[in-house]
Design a protein around this motif. Sequence first.
Motif, PDB file in Angstrom:
ATOM      1  N   SER A 188       0.870  -1.176   0.000  1.00 13.54           N
ATOM      2  CA  SER A 188       0.000   0.000   0.000  1.00 13.54           C
ATOM      3  C   SER A 188       0.905   1.222   0.000  1.00 13.54           C
ATOM      4  CB  SER A 188      -0.913  -0.006   1.237  1.00 13.54           C
ATOM      5  OG  SER A 188      -1.679   1.173   1.299  1.00 13.54           O
ATOM      6  N   THR A 219      -2.252   3.895  -3.802  1.00  5.63           N
ATOM      7  CA  THR A 219      -3.480   4.332  -3.149  1.00  5.63           C
ATOM      8  C   THR A 219      -3.839   5.784  -3.413  1.00  5.63           C
ATOM      9  OG1 THR A 219      -2.247   4.812  -1.119  1.00  5.63           O
ATOM     10  CG2 THR A 219      -3.250   2.619  -1.317  1.00  5.63           C
ATOM     11  N   SER A 357       1.780   0.917   5.483  1.00  2.19           N
ATOM     12  CA  SER A 357       1.613   1.805   4.335  1.00  2.19           C
ATOM     13  C   SER A 357       2.857   2.657   4.169  1.00  2.19           C
ATOM     14  CB  SER A 357       0.396   2.720   4.507  1.00  2.19           C
ATOM     15  OG  SER A 357      -0.804   1.993   4.529  1.00  2.19           O
TER      16      SER A 357
END
Length: 430
Positions: A188, A219, A357
């Motif tokens: 991500s 993303t 992330s």
Amino acid sequence: MVDIATRVWNHKWKIDPIVRSLIDTDFYKLLMCQSVFRNKPDTRVTFSLINRSTEVPLARLIDEGELREQLDHIRSLSLSRGESTWLRGNTFYGKRQMFRPDFMEWFEDLRLPPYNLERNGDQYELTFEGAWPEVMLWEIPALAVLMELRSRAVLNDMGRFELQVLYARAMTRVWQKIESLREIEGLSIADFGTRRRHSFLWQDWCVQAMQEGLGSAFTGTSNCKIAMTRELEAIGTNAHELPMVYAALAEDDAALARAPYDVLSDWHEEHEGNLRIVLPDTYGTKGFLDRAPDWLAGWTGVRVDSGDPAEAARIAIDWWRARGEDPKAKRVIFSDGLDVDRIRALHAEFSGEVQVSFGWGTLLTNDFRDLVPGDALAPFSLVCKAVSANGRPTVKLSDNPNKAMGPQDEIERYKRVFGVGHQDALSVVV
């Protein structure tokens, strides 16, 4: 798709505005601006340009007249109808009408306030003074202008074919990074590269390459203009600016110790879900989390932005466990000095323990290292920070003492108040 090399060659860098929109900025800047507009609208703040890489002589590379032209152009900008409609009506982080009507009315009428520019030897002194909601919006465009004017200065004497080869090599480098990242299961990652990008067109190209190369693993982007144009998620939460200014306003040591939590209390009232991300390193991650109120442990995650990233993530994981929270339900966003090898290593270490992330910045949108003689396009560390609030100096300690800023006596006071002991100094690339 724009042929960037041809654009560079044809324009030969006359006025060609670098910043053409007030939303050519990071999303977190607008979220913070709305919070400041609501909670501290009358605070007077000074922002200042700080070139940590003093070996890069910006005032020798960049013509003062060109710099003033670019800054003056930014002062002429206002929101377009389409930009206002996007901000008012788009869904951000699952929420409609993220930006309140009173804030939008103010923003639609806004023109950025004056700037102060002086040359001091080989560097520029660039400052912005005024009401906090207004001057804070200078930070990102000012950095973008300085970074791109430096790029233009280096590229100005290059020939047509040399430029084509340069950009072909840089594009190949980005694509090779993307191919390496494709191998990471469950990745991500978002673009955080606005503030120190090579140029607007180059950031836009990198974002499109990430879209195509990584698919759903990519993303979104922190850049609002590119998010709107490319129909991507606008990504961002909050930054060190908020606790730095709140702390500067504190009347005594007790108020200073509370200030970082007062910031997040105000944020808690305005936002929920994935916007409740703690940035704990302004005055030392471990001490901040040790003293944090229990309600903060219920937030969605933390962003790691200085020091040893693995150590900071471990501190956060231990903190969640100690507060009865399940780390697997929490998110850790790494955003400091990232490149492919570090992204791969951090994902391998923490995937499965937390939701991992990445916010990938300068080494996505400005990695021209070793591509021109003398490495003259290498990224460097340029920041624009709030340096005072209502006449009082701001301080940032960070988890890396090489990123600390503020008067030395105030730095020592803050270390005492926040219980910051020895810190390992790490090199600052960007």
